[in-house]
Design a protein around this motif. Structure first.
Motif, PDB file in Angstrom:
ATOM      1  N   VAL A  14       0.683  -1.141   0.133  1.00 48.76           N
ATOM      2  CA  VAL A  14       0.033   0.069   0.006  1.00 48.76           C
ATOM      3  C   VAL A  14       0.988   1.067  -0.049  1.00 48.76           C
ATOM      4  O   VAL A  14       1.928   1.425   0.696  1.00 48.76           O
ATOM      5  N   TYR A  15       0.699   2.140  -0.802  1.00 49.49           N
ATOM      6  CA  TYR A  15       1.111   3.357  -0.689  1.00 49.49           C
ATOM      7  C   TYR A  15      -0.157   4.675  -0.786  1.00 49.49           C
ATOM      8  O   TYR A  15      -0.791   4.580  -1.723  1.00 49.49           O
ATOM      9  N   ASN A  16      -0.023   5.451   0.072  1.00 48.85           N
ATOM     10  CA  ASN A  16      -0.907   6.505   0.061  1.00 48.85           C
ATOM     11  C   ASN A  16      -2.529   6.319  -0.035  1.00 48.85           C
ATOM     12  O   ASN A  16      -2.889   6.891  -0.923  1.00 48.85           O
ATOM     13  N   ALA A  17      -3.182   5.350   0.673  1.00 48.67           N
ATOM     14  CA  ALA A  17      -4.173   4.867   0.459  1.00 48.67           C
ATOM     15  C   ALA A  17      -5.302   5.356   1.667  1.00 48.67           C
ATOM     16  O   ALA A  17      -5.928   4.253   1.945  1.00 48.67           O
ATOM     17  N   GLU A  18      -5.117   6.365   2.135  1.00 53.32           N
ATOM     18  CA  GLU A  18      -5.754   6.606   3.535  1.00 53.32           C
ATOM     19  C   GLU A  18      -7.340   6.365   3.533  1.00 53.32           C
ATOM     20  O   GLU A  18      -7.639   6.228   4.569  1.00 53.32           O
ATOM     21  N   SER A  19      -7.987   6.651   2.311  1.00 59.57           N
ATOM     22  CA  SER A  19      -9.269   6.623   2.174  1.00 59.57           C
ATOM     23  C   SER A  19      -9.916   5.140   1.724  1.00 59.57           C
ATOM     24  O   SER A  19     -11.109   5.211   1.957  1.00 59.57           O
ATOM     25  N   VAL A  41       2.275  -4.201   3.780  1.00 55.64           N
ATOM     26  CA  VAL A  41       3.600  -3.179   3.707  1.00 55.64           C
ATOM     27  C   VAL A  41       3.548  -1.930   3.025  1.00 55.64           C
ATOM     28  O   VAL A  41       2.939  -1.708   1.925  1.00 55.64           O
ATOM     29  N   ASP A  42       3.465  -1.223   4.132  1.00 50.57           N
ATOM     30  CA  ASP A  42       3.221   0.191   3.646  1.00 50.57           C
ATOM     31  C   ASP A  42       4.619   0.799   2.948  1.00 50.57           C
ATOM     32  O   ASP A  42       5.690   0.766   3.667  1.00 50.57           O
ATOM     33  N   ASP A  43       4.380   1.236   1.735  1.00 47.66           N
ATOM     34  CA  ASP A  43       5.657   1.590   1.051  1.00 47.66           C
ATOM     35  C   ASP A  43       5.919   3.216   0.954  1.00 47.66           C
ATOM     36  O   ASP A  43       5.828   3.685   0.182  1.00 47.66           O
ATOM     37  N   GLY A  44       6.216   3.391   2.444  1.00 50.58           N
ATOM     38  CA  GLY A  44       6.568   4.893   2.693  1.00 50.58           C
ATOM     39  C   GLY A  44       5.472   5.817   2.363  1.00 50.58           C
ATOM     40  O   GLY A  44       5.745   7.014   1.960  1.00 50.58           O
ATOM     41  N   SER A  45       4.195   5.555   2.762  1.00 44.86           N
ATOM     42  CA  SER A  45       3.289   6.426   2.803  1.00 44.86           C
ATOM     43  C   SER A  45       3.462   7.809   3.171  1.00 44.86           C
ATOM     44  O   SER A  45       4.073   7.807   4.340  1.00 44.86           O
ATOM     45  N   THR A  46       3.023   8.905   2.807  1.00 44.98           N
ATOM     46  CA  THR A  46       3.009  10.309   3.390  1.00 44.98           C
ATOM     47  C   THR A  46       1.824  10.750   3.680  1.00 44.98           C
ATOM     48  O   THR A  46       1.860  11.987   4.333  1.00 44.98           O
ATOM     49  N   GLN A  48      -2.009   9.593   5.802  1.00 41.06           N
ATOM     50  CA  GLN A  48      -2.384   8.670   7.145  1.00 41.06           C
ATOM     51  C   GLN A  48      -2.708   7.208   7.027  1.00 41.06           C
ATOM     52  O   GLN A  48      -3.259   6.589   8.050  1.00 41.06           O
ATOM     53  N   THR A  49      -2.185   6.731   6.002  1.00 39.77           N
ATOM     54  CA  THR A  49      -2.447   5.197   5.821  1.00 39.77           C
ATOM     55  C   THR A  49      -1.882   4.442   6.953  1.00 39.77           C
ATOM     56  O   THR A  49      -2.458   3.560   7.652  1.00 39.77           O
ATOM     57  N   LEU A  50      -0.651   4.579   7.374  1.00 39.76           N
ATOM     58  CA  LEU A  50      -0.199   3.987   8.565  1.00 39.76           C
ATOM     59  C   LEU A  50      -0.996   3.969   9.865  1.00 39.76           C
ATOM     60  O   LEU A  50      -1.324   2.996  10.467  1.00 39.76           O
ATOM     61  N   ASP A  51      -1.242   5.195  10.075  1.00 45.62           N
ATOM     62  CA  ASP A  51      -2.180   5.516  11.267  1.00 45.62           C
ATOM     63  C   ASP A  51      -3.654   4.767  11.261  1.00 45.62           C
ATOM     64  O   ASP A  51      -3.845   4.186  12.253  1.00 45.62           O
ATOM     65  N   ARG A  52      -4.151   4.800  10.004  1.00 45.78           N
ATOM     66  CA  ARG A  52      -5.521   3.981   9.776  1.00 45.78           C
ATOM     67  C   ARG A  52      -5.438   2.610  10.299  1.00 45.78           C
ATOM     68  O   ARG A  52      -6.114   1.861  10.869  1.00 45.78           O
ATOM     69  N   LEU A  53      -4.193   1.966   9.636  1.00 49.12           N
ATOM     70  CA  LEU A  53      -3.968   0.590   9.648  1.00 49.12           C
ATOM     71  C   LEU A  53      -3.439   0.262  11.333  1.00 49.12           C
ATOM     72  O   LEU A  53      -3.993  -0.819  11.764  1.00 49.12           O
ATOM     73  N   LYS A  54      -2.864   1.105  12.074  1.00 50.38           N
ATOM     74  CA  LYS A  54      -2.555   0.960  13.447  1.00 50.38           C
ATOM     75  C   LYS A  54      -3.761   0.895  14.171  1.00 50.38           C
ATOM     76  O   LYS A  54      -3.681   0.456  15.685  1.00 50.38           O
ATOM     77  N   SER A  55      -4.828   1.390  13.774  1.00 56.04           N
ATOM     78  CA  SER A  55      -6.054   1.462  14.547  1.00 56.04           C
ATOM     79  C   SER A  55      -6.727   0.017  14.592  1.00 56.04           C
ATOM     80  O   SER A  55      -7.742  -0.089  15.384  1.00 56.04           O
ATOM     81  N   ILE A  56      -6.258  -0.924  13.727  1.00 53.00           N
ATOM     82  CA  ILE A  56      -6.993  -2.446  13.570  1.00 53.00           C
ATOM     83  C   ILE A  56      -6.323  -3.169  14.691  1.00 53.00           C
ATOM     84  O   ILE A  56      -5.258  -3.294  14.947  1.00 53.00           O
ATOM     85  N   THR A  64       4.293  -3.480   8.478  1.00 52.17           N
ATOM     86  CA  THR A  64       5.484  -3.099   8.454  1.00 52.17           C
ATOM     87  C   THR A  64       5.555  -1.907   7.673  1.00 52.17           C
ATOM     88  O   THR A  64       4.599  -1.892   6.483  1.00 52.17           O
ATOM     89  N   LYS A  65       6.621  -0.952   7.714  1.00 51.91           N
ATOM     90  CA  LYS A  65       6.609   0.156   6.924  1.00 51.91           C
ATOM     91  C   LYS A  65       8.167   0.140   6.387  1.00 51.91           C
ATOM     92  O   LYS A  65       9.040   0.087   6.975  1.00 51.91           O
ATOM     93  N   THR A  66       8.310   0.484   4.924  1.00 48.69           N
ATOM     94  CA  THR A  66       9.444   0.580   4.207  1.00 48.69           C
ATOM     95  C   THR A  66       9.635   1.896   3.701  1.00 48.69           C
ATOM     96  O   THR A  66       8.579   2.793   3.417  1.00 48.69           O
ATOM     97  N   PRO A  67      10.842   2.457   3.185  1.00 49.62           N
ATOM     98  CA  PRO A  67      10.980   3.341   2.316  1.00 49.62           C
ATOM     99  C   PRO A  67      10.626   2.992   1.088  1.00 49.62           C
ATOM    100  O   PRO A  67      10.188   2.226   0.654  1.00 49.62           O
ATOM    101  N   HIS A  68      10.011   4.449   0.436  1.00 52.74           N
ATOM    102  CA  HIS A  68       9.178   4.084  -0.565  1.00 52.74           C
ATOM    103  C   HIS A  68      10.056   3.662  -1.923  1.00 52.74           C
ATOM    104  O   HIS A  68      11.043   4.347  -2.280  1.00 52.74           O
ATOM    105  N   GLN A  69       9.744   2.483  -2.196  1.00 52.15           N
ATOM    106  CA  GLN A  69      10.506   1.943  -3.543  1.00 52.15           C
ATOM    107  C   GLN A  69       9.653   1.325  -4.763  1.00 52.15           C
ATOM    108  O   GLN A  69      10.113   1.010  -5.676  1.00 52.15           O
ATOM    109  N   GLY A  70       8.276   1.615  -4.516  1.00 55.23           N
ATOM    110  CA  GLY A  70       7.423   1.015  -5.573  1.00 55.23           C
ATOM    111  C   GLY A  70       6.634  -0.131  -5.316  1.00 55.23           C
ATOM    112  O   GLY A  70       7.020  -0.741  -4.323  1.00 55.23           O
ATOM    113  N   VAL A  71       5.541  -0.553  -5.988  1.00 55.40           N
ATOM    114  CA  VAL A  71       4.802  -1.462  -5.730  1.00 55.40           C
ATOM    115  C   VAL A  71       5.565  -3.056  -5.877  1.00 55.40           C
ATOM    116  O   VAL A  71       5.151  -3.873  -4.926  1.00 55.40           O
ATOM    117  N   VAL A  72       6.330  -3.105  -6.785  1.00 56.86           N
ATOM    118  CA  VAL A  72       7.184  -4.284  -7.112  1.00 56.86           C
ATOM    119  C   VAL A  72       7.960  -4.611  -5.647  1.00 56.86           C
ATOM    120  O   VAL A  72       7.908  -5.644  -5.145  1.00 56.86           O
TER     121      VAL A  72
END
Length: 336
Positions: A14-19, A41-46, A48-56, A64-72
């Motif tokens: 996932v990358y920047n999919a807060e909605s 795997v949160d691909d370095g979202s900028t 609220q994606t990660l915060d939304r996931l942490k609410s689960i 887990t979160k990684t630096p942004h490298q792309g979907v592959v």
């Protein structure tokens, strides 16, 4: 005490999919199949994606979160973290139906399949059908058997990527980076390896189309990239060590394929078309004949590529060629 491994690992880059990410993740976790883990795997979202996931609050969520490298890179990372022998793919903007994984698991066990998909509904983010995609949806959902999927895989990927459940080996480091659609490449490679594929005949996924979807905005998903990918696997698969090919279709699509085949050094003894205007013509030096003429001269050892897109045309060609003992997925392939 060693923790029991789940039967299925669902991987979701996932990358920047807060909605949309909560709906996507919860559609997996709230489904009827419970013996799973959801590896996100949160691909370095900028956003609220990660915060939304942490609410689960669910121990089956592995985040887990990684630096942004792309979907592959994110997809491969998620697969490497998966514990199960079966892995399902999910996207951050889609909705799995409650019985998706239960239905796919039963189908896999009963039919000894390696790769399993199912029927999909193409909707917008509000859940409304996308009318402009109706014909494409109908095409996807009409192909359910292994033979149908193999024969049509060079039209486009006949299984929606986030609807797939497959054996672990088809995921591990199988998502490649390049100037091509990574999902199409991944599954064409799996099909080429001899994997058995199938689809459940029940609706398992809302595949949600929207203007920000990666496939609408990245050059890797343009038509030219798809063409390059499918032609690569045609050459390494059905056309490997083949020098003579029959082409069905002398329209715009057929002419493009004819040029490519000739440029690759294939001998095209004739092309086939139903149009009286085209029958008898020579296109790029290749004579166009009618299906009835083919009936009297066809050599069953020569593979046939059918480059037609008119509604119902592929079904008619399949039936016609079957009478000549040219079987789809063995000597007959559809292309686009």
């Amino acid at each position: 005490m060693t923790k029991k491994k789940p039967l299925i690992s669902v991987v979701l880059p996932v990358y920047n999919a807060e909605s949309t990410i909560l709906d996507a993740a919860c559609s997996i976790l709230d489904g009827t199949f419970q013996d799973l883990e959801l590896v996100i795997v949160d691909d370095g979202s900028t956003d609220q994606t990660l915060d939304r996931l942490k609410s689960i609050n669910d121990p089956r969520l592995v985040l887990t979160k990684t630096p942004h490298q792309g979907v592959v890179a994110a997809a491969n990372k998620a697969a490497s973290m998966a514990q199960a022998q079966w892995i399902a793919r999910m996207d951050a903007d889609d909705i799995s139906h409650p019985h998706r994984l239960e239905t796919q698991w039963k189908f896999a066990m009963q039919n000894k399949c390696d790769i399993i998909s199912g029927l999909v509904s193409i909707t917008d983010l509000s859940g409304n059908p996308v009318q402009s995609m109706r014909r494409y949806e109908d095409w996807l959902n009409s192909l359910t058997t292994h033979e149908d999927l193999m024969a049509n895989r060079f039209v486009e990927l006949p299984m929606v990527n986030p609807s797939i459940l497959a054996r672990r080996e088809f995921f591990l480091d199988k998502c490649r980076q390049g100037d091509f659609p990574e999902d199409y490449d991944q599954w064409l490679s799996a099909f080429e390896s001899g994997a058995k594929a199938g689809k459940t005949e029940s609706l398992i996924l809302d595949w949600r189309d929207h203007e920000n979807r990666l496939t609408r905005n990245d050059a890797r998903y343009k038509q030219g990239a798809f063409d390059h990918c499918k032609r690569h696997y045609l050459l390494s698969g059905p056309l490997l060590n083949i020098r003579k090919v029959i082409l069905w279709g002398a329209g715009k699509t057929g002419k493009s394929w004819l040029s490519w085949l000739l440029n690759k050094g294939f001998e095209i003894p004739y092309a086939i078309d139903v149009s009286p205007r085209k029958i008898g013509q020579c296109i790029h030096g290749v004579r166009v004949i009618s299906p009835e003429q083919l009936r009297t001269i066809y050599d069953a050892e020569i593979p046939v590529l059918a480059a037609v897109g008119a509604s119902g045309a592929r079904e008619l060609i399949e039936a016609f060629m079957e009478n000549l003992r040219c079987i789809k997925g063995k000597k007959l392939w559809f292309v686009a």
